[in-house]
Design a protein around this motif. Structure first.
Motif, short mmCIF file in Angstrom:
data_model
loop_
_atom_site.label_atom_id
_atom_site.label_comp_id
_atom_site.label_asym_id
_atom_site.label_seq_id
_atom_site.Cartn_x
_atom_site.Cartn_y
_atom_site.Cartn_z
N VAL A 1 0.83 -1.21 0.00
CA VAL A 1 0.00 0.00 0.00
C VAL A 1 0.86 1.26 0.00
CG1 VAL A 1 -1.66 1.33 1.37
CG2 VAL A 1 -1.97 -1.14 1.07
N ASP A 2 1.98 1.23 0.73
CA ASP A 2 2.86 2.40 0.80
C ASP A 2 3.56 2.67 -0.53
OD1 ASP A 2 2.18 2.87 3.40
OD2 ASP A 2 3.99 1.99 4.28
N ALA A 3 3.54 1.70 -1.43
CA ALA A 3 4.12 1.92 -2.76
C ALA A 3 3.17 2.68 -3.68
CB ALA A 3 4.49 0.58 -3.40
N LEU A 4 1.91 2.84 -3.25
CA LEU A 4 0.91 3.51 -4.07
C LEU A 4 1.05 5.03 -4.02
CD1 LEU A 4 -2.32 1.51 -3.20
CD2 LEU A 4 -1.20 1.58 -5.44
N ARG A 5 0.71 5.66 -5.12
CA ARG A 5 0.57 7.10 -5.16
C ARG A 5 -0.70 7.50 -4.42
NH1 ARG A 5 2.71 7.40 -11.40
NH2 ARG A 5 4.92 7.71 -10.84
N PRO A 6 -0.89 8.81 -4.13
CA PRO A 6 -2.06 9.24 -3.33
C PRO A 6 -3.39 8.70 -3.83
CG PRO A 6 -0.52 11.04 -3.54
CD PRO A 6 0.03 9.92 -4.39
N ALA A 7 -3.58 8.60 -5.13
CA ALA A 7 -4.80 8.01 -5.67
C ALA A 7 -4.40 6.76 -6.44
CB ALA A 7 -5.53 8.99 -6.56
N GLY A 8 -4.25 5.65 -5.72
CA GLY A 8 -3.76 4.43 -6.34
C GLY A 8 -4.71 3.26 -6.13
N THR A 9 -4.46 2.19 -6.88
CA THR A 9 -5.31 0.99 -6.85
C THR A 9 -4.50 -0.22 -6.43
OG1 THR A 9 -6.77 1.83 -8.59
CG2 THR A 9 -6.76 -0.55 -8.22
N LEU A 10 -5.02 -0.99 -5.50
CA LEU A 10 -4.39 -2.23 -5.05
C LEU A 10 -5.20 -3.43 -5.54
CD1 LEU A 10 -2.34 -3.77 -3.13
CD2 LEU A 10 -4.18 -3.68 -1.43
N SER A 11 -4.50 -4.38 -6.14
CA SER A 11 -5.11 -5.66 -6.52
C SER A 11 -4.48 -6.74 -5.65
CB SER A 11 -4.85 -5.94 -8.00
OG SER A 11 -5.30 -7.24 -8.37
N LEU A 12 -5.29 -7.33 -4.77
CA LEU A 12 -4.80 -8.32 -3.82
C LEU A 12 -5.41 -9.68 -4.13
CD1 LEU A 12 -3.32 -9.05 -1.14
CD2 LEU A 12 -5.42 -8.39 0.06
N LEU A 13 -4.56 -10.69 -4.28
CA LEU A 13 -5.01 -12.05 -4.54
C LEU A 13 -4.35 -12.98 -3.55
CD1 LEU A 13 -6.62 -13.93 -6.55
CD2 LEU A 13 -4.46 -14.20 -7.79
N ALA A 14 -5.16 -13.79 -2.86
CA ALA A 14 -4.60 -14.68 -1.84
C ALA A 14 -5.40 -15.97 -1.78
CB ALA A 14 -4.61 -14.00 -0.46
N ALA A 15 -4.78 -17.00 -1.23
CA ALA A 15 -5.42 -18.31 -1.11
C ALA A 15 -6.61 -18.24 -0.16
CB ALA A 15 -4.41 -19.33 -0.60
N GLY A 16 -7.72 -18.86 -0.57
CA GLY A 16 -8.92 -18.87 0.25
C GLY A 16 -9.02 -20.11 1.11
N LEU A 17 -9.46 -19.93 2.33
CA LEU A 17 -9.58 -21.04 3.27
C LEU A 17 -10.64 -22.04 2.83
CD1 LEU A 17 -9.15 -22.49 5.98
CD2 LEU A 17 -10.78 -20.87 7.00
N GLY A 18 -11.81 -21.55 2.47
CA GLY A 18 -12.93 -22.45 2.18
C GLY A 18 -12.68 -23.39 1.03
N GLY A 19 -11.98 -22.91 0.01
CA GLY A 19 -11.68 -23.76 -1.13
C GLY A 19 -10.84 -24.96 -0.76
N ALA A 20 -9.88 -24.75 0.15
CA ALA A 20 -9.02 -25.85 0.58
C ALA A 20 -9.80 -26.86 1.41
CB ALA A 20 -7.84 -25.31 1.39
N VAL A 21 -10.67 -26.37 2.28
CA VAL A 21 -11.49 -27.27 3.10
C VAL A 21 -12.38 -28.12 2.21
CG1 VAL A 21 -13.31 -27.37 4.83
CG2 VAL A 21 -11.45 -25.70 5.08
N LEU A 22 -13.02 -27.49 1.24
CA LEU A 22 -13.92 -28.20 0.34
C LEU A 22 -13.15 -29.24 -0.49
CD1 LEU A 22 -16.79 -28.45 -0.74
CD2 LEU A 22 -16.24 -26.67 -2.42
N ALA A 23 -11.98 -28.85 -0.99
CA ALA A 23 -11.19 -29.76 -1.83
C ALA A 23 -10.75 -30.99 -1.05
CB ALA A 23 -9.98 -29.03 -2.39
#
Length: 251
Positions: free
Chosen positions: A127-149
């Motif tokens: 987030v600190d790498a963003l300019r004052p009006a910036g956009t963050l795209s965050l992708l991470a592993a989901g818990l529920g998908g692993a439980v279901l699998a």
């Protein structure tokens, strides 16, 4: 260009790519510039960096793996965007040893928080790498998908272990160090001061459908892609997604 990795691998990236491409288009209009400065932390061999560069943006990829960065440079050259892609060896912890603080219109933090020692710190750096009006795209592993699998594979004890483990791991043999719920990710983002714009479930069905069906049944690929897109925005499916994607902006 509909998505970066058609046809087969697009099942893993289509939802994220569509959301990201739209977000970059909005940022271009807001910034009044045709080309954005984009930082891809943990960007590896350029699954997203190269398609983003094809849109005309300048992309800096930070990754700890020299092999991944070598593959990135080769892929960028083959795509004709080598002049718009910079490969830098580093990690989320020491991010500002290698890139400028507050220097980017958009930051991609994909597949990073699962592996860092302190997810909150890793996210703060992104987030600190963003300019004052910036956009963050965050992708991470989901818990529920692993439980279901694990449950669908008949590993019920491991499924319960993942469900109750603080890190969302199903056992010592689990290759994923950490998984998240949608609430956990949005809380981490809120703590940085960014405003969450959208949450999407990624690979809700793709990892559960037999590959032979997708590859051999006429029309199955496109139908599954459309199903993934339709389910991605539904909160009910966030809890069973293999990955979670959160888009956030600095107001």
């Amino acid at each position: 260009m509909s998505d970066p990795l058609r046809p087969r691998a697009s099942l893993r990236t289509a939802v994220v790519w569509d959301v990201l491409k739209d977000a970059l288009e909005r940022r271009v209009k807001a910034a009044g510039r045709d080309a954005l400065d984009v930082l891809d932390t943990g960007g590896g061999s350029g699954n997203f960096a190269v398609p983003v560069a094809r849109l005309g943006h300048r992309v800096t990829v930070v990754d700890p793996s020299p092999n991944a960065l070598f593959a990135l440079e080769r892929r960028a050259a083959e795509a004709g965007v080598a002049d718009r892609v910079s490969a830098v060896q580093g990690d989320a912890h020491g991010l500002f040893d290698v890139v400028e603080r507050g220097g980017y219109d958009a930051v991609l933090c994909h597949g990073v928080l699962e592996y860092v020692d302190d997810p909150a710190e890793g996210l703060r750096n992104a987030v600190d790498a963003l300019r004052p009006a910036g956009t963050l795209s965050l992708l991470a592993a989901g818990l529920g998908g692993a439980v279901l699998a694990r449950a669908l594979a008949g590993h019920f004890t491991e499924a319960r272990q993942a469900l109750t483990d603080p890190a969302g791991r199903w056992g010592e043999g689990d290759p994923m160090p950490r998984r998240f719920t949608a609430d956990q990710l949005t809380e981490l983002i809120a703590a940085t001061g960014l405003e969450v714009g959208a949450v999407h479930g990624v690979r809700v069905f793709a990892d559960l459908v037999p590959g032979v069906l997708v590859d051999t049944e006429p029309g199955a690929m496109d139908a599954l892609l459309k199903l993934e897109a339709a389910a991605a925005e539904q909160p009910a499916f966030h809890s069973v997604a293999t990955q979670l994607h959160v888009l956030a902006e600095r107001d």
